[in-house]
Design an enzyme around this catalytic site. Sequence first.
Site, PDB file in Angstrom:
ATOM      1  N   ARG A  49      23.740 175.600   0.032  1.00 32.04           N
ATOM      2  CA  ARG A  49      23.199 176.674   0.861  1.00 32.04           C
ATOM      3  C   ARG A  49      21.679 176.603   0.959  1.00 32.04           C
ATOM      4  O   ARG A  49      21.085 177.227   1.830  1.00 32.04           O
ATOM      5  CB  ARG A  49      23.615 178.036   0.281  1.00 32.04           C
ATOM      6  CG  ARG A  49      25.102 178.260   0.321  1.00 32.04           C
ATOM      7  CD  ARG A  49      25.481 179.508  -0.440  1.00 32.04           C
ATOM      8  NE  ARG A  49      24.938 180.709   0.158  1.00 32.04           N
ATOM      9  CZ  ARG A  49      25.483 181.381   1.149  1.00 32.04           C
ATOM     10  NH1 ARG A  49      26.599 180.954   1.682  1.00 32.04           N
ATOM     11  NH2 ARG A  49      24.933 182.475   1.621  1.00 32.04           N
ATOM     12  N   GLU A  59      21.122 166.841  19.481  1.00 28.08           N
ATOM     13  CA  GLU A  59      21.788 166.816  18.184  1.00 28.08           C
ATOM     14  C   GLU A  59      21.325 165.611  17.358  1.00 28.08           C
ATOM     15  O   GLU A  59      21.071 165.722  16.160  1.00 28.08           O
ATOM     16  CB  GLU A  59      23.315 166.809  18.379  1.00 28.08           C
ATOM     17  CG  GLU A  59      24.141 166.753  17.112  1.00 28.08           C
ATOM     18  CD  GLU A  59      23.900 167.901  16.142  1.00 28.08           C
ATOM     19  OE1 GLU A  59      23.194 168.859  16.483  1.00 28.08           O
ATOM     20  OE2 GLU A  59      24.398 167.812  15.005  1.00 28.08           O
TER      21      GLU A  59
END
Length: 612
Positions: A27, A485
């Site tokens: 995270r 991307e």
Amino acid sequence: MCGIVGYVGPEQAAPILLEGLTRLEYRGYDSAGLAVRDGNNRVEVVKAKGRLKALKDKTNDGSALKGNTGIGHTRWATHGEPSENNAHPHISDDLNVVAVHNGIIENFTEIKEKLIKNRYSFYSETDTEAIVKLIDYYYKKYNIGPIDAIAKTMVRVRGSYAIAVMFKDLPGEIWVARKDSPMIIGVSDDATYVASDVPAILNHTRSVYYIGNLEMACLRAGEVHFYNLDGDEIGKELSTIEWDTEAAEKGGFEHFMMKEIHEQPKAVSDTMNAYVKDGSIDFEAAGLSSEKLKKVKRVYIAACGSAYHVGMTAQYIIESLARVPVRVELASEFRYRNPILEEDSLVIAISQSGETADTLAAIREAKENGVPTLGIVNVVGSSIAREADSVINTMAGPEIAVATTKAYSAQLIAMYLFAIKLAFENGKIDKERHDGLLAEMATLPSKISKVLEDKERIQWFTAKFSLAHDVFFIGRGMDYAICLEGSLKMKEISYIHSEAYAAGELKHGTISLVEDGTLVIGVLTQPELYEKTRSNLVEVKSRGAYLMGLTSAGNYGIEDTVDFTIYIPKTDPLFADSLAVVPLQLMGYYMSVGRGLDVDKPRNLAKSVTVE
Ligand code: G6P
């Protein structure tokens, strides 16, 4: 963003907390800490700046902390620099309240001032310390017990939070509450867990409760009780997590990112198989009936990061197939520009985590305006999955590397299916085209595997540029979307400055940045745009650029223009992004590895951005 874990049960808490925090490392964080309470009711708090290893060293892998109840935290700094002092858990002066927090308390300065007037002092720069001391203040002032002290605090604070709290008077209990920040509660026969995300508890239990917004819970060993803001106990259904534990392990790969790149054929076929039944697309399980789809006259897509790039690709496909206008927006912009939302619109939120604060806010904005919403979400039970009217689940399984790969690919599939279904229901494509598109989609997993076979060549080429300062990606139409991307993958994990441009825009400024040897990557998968982009490549080549071309098998003439070529198998141009993304992911990966960087946990980034 910050990760929370908590444990109450018969085992020693600290090693379990450290293991859970390790599984939440993806995270993103810059410091970590634990608070464990022993049988004699003593609470010990240990914190360390930097990687979890520092905390593990300090606590001798947890064995230095004795006790069966504890909370742990990885902190991604928002208020106050990354430091041991600002790391969680935070405490009230007499250790009456010890807590960890994920989120942002917007009015913490005001709360701090109020508490200072009431003789509280502060040792850190965090907003969390204010929440801890406010709970302590209410708890003592009114002598009202944990439920009311937490509820009063929840009413008083503005912002987002998932908190886990231990009270000195209440051994063997962890109290939790949440608003707009993720949190799940796991139970086994004799233990109870709390965590920000599933991987932290998957080794211990698959039985979880989802705690709702503005709800509280009391965790005791093997039991949990939920309360609303009025303090009334509320019932909850137990859910089962289907992910297998192996999915959250590296499985022989050096990094999660490489493992997840290789899981893309499966993520793609699992997502397709979930919604394609007997040759038709069935969104009934997603809560998206044909009647609902037929009413859609306009589509808004709100998303962040790579999910936004999926939206860019989807825009071309939906408009091309279904002839329905689409507007793609960065969710962080969407929420603040007072969008004109009409009832015949559909707002689609694309999100791997289902917890990205801005994307969640877009769903809420749409709902407030009475506009139907669709979530494309990878995490079952996440906030967006729960709040959107309809939900298409991408079947990528847990994604651990911060830089998304397989979830991105699964999101593309969900959007292709959506576009085909919308076009078919609106009579814009006939059965033959519909069937042909689905048949071609079914070949994508094997074609992705084919692209993966070329990885050594990509590694070899990438190694030559590991010292590059700038990389440019150019393409037109959907090729531009894939350039965005590819460029994001490059910069987020290799820290090389990279930019994506619509190829036709180069001459309006960017071409001045091209110097001798600058790497320019051209993406040319769209037949009608091939010659145009090729001309742009020639223009940068004549200014000294070193060229790589990424194109479809058959376009062999490109080798006359570029220095190095990667071919992807032929497919319908509408689906080319699914194949073209793979070499670009591999380039980002190899560049990062070549530069000796932390591929799975790039600096400053978080997997799930739960604050604005
Ligand atoms: C972070 C991640 C990205 C992701 C973005 C949106 O920045 O690092 O990989 O694309 O958030 O996340 P979501 O969970 O909403 O897809």
